[in-house]
Design an enzyme around this catalytic site. Sequence first.
Site, short mmCIF file in Angstrom:
data_model
loop_
_atom_site.label_atom_id
_atom_site.label_comp_id
_atom_site.label_asym_id
_atom_site.label_seq_id
_atom_site.Cartn_x
_atom_site.Cartn_y
_atom_site.Cartn_z
N ASP A 47 97.99 62.56 29.36
CA ASP A 47 98.69 63.37 28.37
C ASP A 47 99.15 64.68 29.00
OD1 ASP A 47 98.25 61.50 26.39
OD2 ASP A 47 96.46 62.49 25.60
N PRO A 48 100.19 65.31 28.44
CA PRO A 48 100.68 66.58 29.01
C PRO A 48 99.60 67.65 29.14
CG PRO A 48 102.30 65.70 27.49
CD PRO A 48 101.10 64.80 27.38
#
Length: 299
Positions: A47-48
């Site tokens: 995930d970012p």
Amino acid sequence: MIGEPYLPMLHGFLNIDKPQGITSTDVVRVVKRTARMKRVGHGGTLDPMATGVLPIALGNATRLLEYLQEEDRKAYTATLLLGITTDSDDAEGAVIAESAVPALEPSLIESVLSQFRGAIEQVPPQYAAIRVDGKRMYEYAREGTHIELPARPITIDQLDLLAWDAQQLTIAVDCSKGTYIRALARDIGALLGCGAHLTALRRTRAGAFDLSTSIALAELDQQPEVLAAALLPPQAAIANWPLISLPEAVVADVRMGRVVQVESAAERVGLLDQTGQLVAIAVLRETGYQPIKVFAPEA
């Protein structure tokens, strides 16, 4: 581009230490630009908000990405903020509840963490990429639709407290594929009676890749000349398999797809030539090891 030095075709893996705030696809884009190659892919999305180990395959190594997806073991360090619950179970979501945090002591924290070790069941977070009736769960969540999913079996081999204060826990997690650390944060908070959400996540290992062989994306982007030195061989993706060095006399036969006899009882092996280059992935048949993926010799 005219005037730029020639770069040879590269085959292998970069173990990128992904920074926070970008997607795994963004990392691939940087590597493509730096290596001036189109054949680049990532093994295992982060995930970012997450940082850490992100294997990136170049050239022929992209044919091994499917084996990275099979790798069952991952390790993380995670930071949990207690007393606040969000709809996404992490810091990117909207706050949905706030509660007072109990007085924390090591014995209380350990009693909670101990309930998550071993084989357990976990309900995925609402903001997950799981498909339900052809649609991602996070798409339903963004529309305000709550999806009830059954708990799924996972295994947490190690769950240790690294640090804590009045409102925050930092933990180390060694777990099976499919474990949501956001959901683990949510469930730890629920057992403590105050709720919690994930505020930081760092992947320290994915299969055979760990931080010890990683390179920062910024370093690669700013110093393209370090790329070749940082490149790991294609067989890094299958480092946990038997890797067998072939006599030179049979390498040509293997590259033609012919069955080979080697000393192993494993279901599948990596076959190398005398220089250590990956020749083939082979699976055990009644007559010997049958090559199923063959790799041309590198120049």
